[in-house]
Write an enzyme that holds these catalytic residues in place. Structure first.
Site, PDB file in Angstrom:
ATOM      1  N   THR A  39     -20.333   6.498   7.203  1.00  0.00           N
ATOM      2  CA  THR A  39     -21.198   7.612   6.968  1.00  0.00           C
ATOM      3  C   THR A  39     -21.827   7.141   5.258  1.00  0.00           C
ATOM      4  OG1 THR A  39     -19.371   9.113   6.265  1.00  0.00           O
ATOM      5  CG2 THR A  39     -20.426   9.519   8.208  1.00  0.00           C
ATOM      6  N   HIS A  44     -13.877   5.072   0.324  1.00  0.00           N
ATOM      7  CA  HIS A  44     -13.089   5.531  -0.969  1.00  0.00           C
ATOM      8  C   HIS A  44     -11.820   5.537  -0.889  1.00  0.00           C
ATOM      9  CE1 HIS A  44     -12.600   9.290   1.146  1.00  0.00           C
ATOM     10  NE2 HIS A  44     -13.908   9.491   1.611  1.00  0.00           N
ATOM     11  N   HIS A  47      -9.661   6.458   2.242  1.00  0.00           N
ATOM     12  CA  HIS A  47      -9.735   5.668   3.308  1.00  0.00           C
ATOM     13  C   HIS A  47      -8.403   4.547   3.121  1.00  0.00           C
ATOM     14  CE1 HIS A  47     -13.942   6.620   3.776  1.00  0.00           C
ATOM     15  NE2 HIS A  47     -13.878   6.867   4.816  1.00  0.00           N
ATOM     16  N   LYS A  81     -13.026  19.142   9.489  1.00  0.00           N
ATOM     17  CA  LYS A  81     -14.024  19.484   9.060  1.00  0.00           C
ATOM     18  C   LYS A  81     -14.696  20.802   9.185  1.00  0.00           C
ATOM     19  CE  LYS A  81     -14.687  14.943   8.023  1.00  0.00           C
ATOM     20  NZ  LYS A  81     -13.757  14.326   8.718  1.00  0.00           N
ATOM     21  N   ARG A  85     -21.561  16.935  10.307  1.00  0.00           N
ATOM     22  CA  ARG A  85     -22.161  16.099   9.445  1.00  0.00           C
ATOM     23  C   ARG A  85     -23.701  15.286   9.777  1.00  0.00           C
ATOM     24  NH1 ARG A  85     -17.918  11.262   9.947  1.00  0.00           N
ATOM     25  NH2 ARG A  85     -16.875  13.057   9.091  1.00  0.00           N
ATOM     26  N   GLN A 177     -14.058   9.283  21.519  1.00  0.00           N
ATOM     27  CA  GLN A 177     -12.995   8.326  20.604  1.00  0.00           C
ATOM     28  C   GLN A 177     -12.004   7.745  21.763  1.00  0.00           C
ATOM     29  OE1 GLN A 177     -11.593  10.029  16.834  1.00  0.00           O
ATOM     30  NE2 GLN A 177      -9.661   8.833  17.240  1.00  0.00           N
ATOM     31  N   ASP A 198      -4.548  13.852  11.090  1.00  0.00           N
ATOM     32  CA  ASP A 198      -5.479  14.693  11.703  1.00  0.00           C
ATOM     33  C   ASP A 198      -6.237  14.128  12.833  1.00  0.00           C
ATOM     34  OD1 ASP A 198      -6.784  12.758  10.055  1.00  0.00           O
ATOM     35  OD2 ASP A 198      -8.366  14.073   9.518  1.00  0.00           O
ATOM     36  N   LYS A 235      -6.051  17.859  -2.596  1.00  0.00           N
ATOM     37  CA  LYS A 235      -6.343  16.843  -1.858  1.00  0.00           C
ATOM     38  C   LYS A 235      -6.283  15.455  -2.817  1.00  0.00           C
ATOM     39  CE  LYS A 235      -9.908  15.431   1.394  1.00  0.00           C
ATOM     40  NZ  LYS A 235     -11.326  15.798   1.868  1.00  0.00           N
ATOM     41  N   LYS A 238      -9.711  12.997  -5.050  1.00  0.00           N
ATOM     42  CA  LYS A 238     -10.869  13.779  -5.460  1.00  0.00           C
ATOM     43  C   LYS A 238     -10.793  14.163  -6.893  1.00  0.00           C
ATOM     44  CE  LYS A 238     -13.455  15.051  -1.597  1.00  0.00           C
ATOM     45  NZ  LYS A 238     -14.974  14.995  -1.780  1.00  0.00           N
ATOM     46  N   THR A 239     -11.883  13.760  -7.698  1.00  0.00           N
ATOM     47  CA  THR A 239     -11.978  14.104  -9.185  1.00  0.00           C
ATOM     48  C   THR A 239     -13.014  15.055  -9.492  1.00  0.00           C
ATOM     49  OG1 THR A 239     -13.155  12.535  -9.835  1.00  0.00           O
ATOM     50  CG2 THR A 239     -11.103  12.093  -9.641  1.00  0.00           C
TER      51      THR A 239
END
Length: 431
Positions: A39, A44, A47, A81, A85, A177, A198, A235, A238-239
């Site tokens: 996507t 990041h 992953h 989610k 998306r 999947q 998940d 999480k 994330k910043t």
């Protein structure tokens, strides 16, 4: 050959696995795959746990396949989610795939002549000509709606934890999947799927589809890593600025390095096992050394170094360390000028920032730093500090409070960095 499951276990990277998984991995070279959505044109650090699983898998003698979900990325996975998306076009997907492969190549060996060389595949290649009627007949008939409805990811979306419910498109995601696993088993000999915890529901749908399609004697397996969180339960990755990306254009190596350097002691002890390839005895010794003197932040430093070199390069690490020393150590104007603009701005993110007009150039420093930008409350205070040797412009001591500031002083053609005392910085942008 190392035991892959044991390797994951001591590293804290094992959440759950199907019975028989460990026995299979000790019996033969296993081909395993992990899926990622294309996507964006960069992964990041969210992953990274999955990519490190593939890295350990290959180092334990097994064959890793990374699946880029070109087809599934067009639909969106409901797991974890709250919204659907955006759908991507073919050109964007191909571009993203190439960028992701270049990043993953730093972790996996795609060029090896050994049978366990890594591969990258895209499920768009086998899904694009699969008609809806064929899919309904070949895949849909094997899995009941009751089975699909029982999955946690579906239940959460249906029971009101999401505003928009669950579209049919997303409901079919687990079948898509599952079909990936079936196709990879038939064409690549894949017997094991890896993923985040998940994904457990989607992964077990795959093993069930294979069993119902090909017969009970065909055995396939699933293994998950835990979802990585911070010690405070928030999480990971994330910043305030958003994701920490592997692409240096999205997240500079300096900011990337700083992220790892600033994790808590508890997180550093967990992350150094998950996000590096250091051996257990090395990590145990580092943990022990860290406990003797936590203030030296030995774990954080080693973690930041290892991950920055692995994702970027030794050169990028050296630059990140040099950039870090600019704020807290003795540095020079040359060091400032070596930084690219984004790294320069990252280093001084959070310091007081003033915009000044270009026509101030040529005026005395005391005028600019009291009138154009309120770095000093008064000319008298600035004069006193300059005379005491406490003011620097671009890391060079200001010898005279009334010396003219000219365009030659500008960093990157537009910035002036003023320092009061040891720790107080002010950044001026000349517009």
């Amino acid at each position: 050959m190392k035991n892959f499951v044991e390797e994951l276990r001591w590293r804290g990277m094992l959440a759950q696995m199907m019975p028989g998984t460990e026995e299979l991995l000790q019996k033969e070279m296993v081909t395993a795959y992990l899926g990622t959505d294309p996507t964006a044109d960069s992964l990041h650090i969210g992953h990274l746990c999955g990519i490190m699983m593939l890295r350990h898998l290959q180092r334990c003698g097994h064959k890793p396949i990374i699946l880029v979900g070109g087809a599934t990325g067009m639909i969106g996975d409901p797991s974890g989610k709250s919204q659907e998306r955006n759908l991507l076009n073919d050109e964007t997907l191909r571009h993203n795939q190439e960028c992701i492969k270049a990043q993953v190549a730093k972790f996996l060996d795609f060029e090896s002549k050994e049978p366990n060389a890594a591969e990258m595949v895209n499920n768009y290649d086998w899904m694009k000509d699969f008609t809806f009627l064929d899919f309904a007949r070949e895949v849909g008939k094997h899995i009941t709606v009751n089975y699909m409805m029982a999955k946690d990811s579906v239940q959460q979306r249906l029971n009101g934890t999401a505003r928009d419910g669950l579209s049919f498109t997303e409901f079919t995601y687990q079948l898509l999947q599952g079909y990936d696993f079936l196709w990879l088993y038939q064409h690549k000999g894949v017997k094991l799927q890896l993923g985040g915890n998940d994904q457990w529901g989607n992964m077990t749908t795959g093993t069930e589809l294979i069993r119902r399609t090909l017969g009970n004697e065909v055995e396939t397996f699933a293994l998950t890593c835990p979802l990585i969180t911070k010690a405070d339960g928030k999480k990971f990755g994330k910043t305030e600025q958003g994701n920490i990306w592997l692409d240096p254009k999205r997240t500079t190596p300096y900011r990337f390095y700083q992220f790892w350097l600033n994790v808590s002691d508890d997180d550093a002890e967990r992350y150094i096992k998950i996000f590096t390839s250091l051996e257990k005895d090395v990590i145990d010794a580092l943990v022990e050394e860290h406990k003797q003197d936590p203030g030296r932040r030995i774990l954080q430093k080693r973690l930041a170094e290892e991950v920055t070199v692995m994702v970027h390069s030794q050169e990028a690490l050296d630059m990140a360390i040099e950039a870090s020393s600019i704020l807290f150590g003795k540095s020079t104007k040359e060091a400032l000028e070596k930084l690219d603009e984004q790294t320069f701005l990252d280093v001084f993110d959070g310091v007081p920032h003033f915009d000044v007009e270009k026509d101030v150039l040529g005026q005395p420093a005391v005028e600019i730093f009291t009138q154009a930008a309120p770095v000093f409350p008064s000319k008298g205070e600035m004069r006193k500090m300059v005379q005491g040797g406490g003011v620097s412009l671009n890391k060079e001591k200001l010898a005279a409070f009334d010396r003219p500031v000219t365009s030659d002083d500008l960093i990157d053609g537009k910035y002036l960095l003023v320092q009061k005392g040891k720790k107080n910085y002010f950044l001026l942008t000349v517009k």
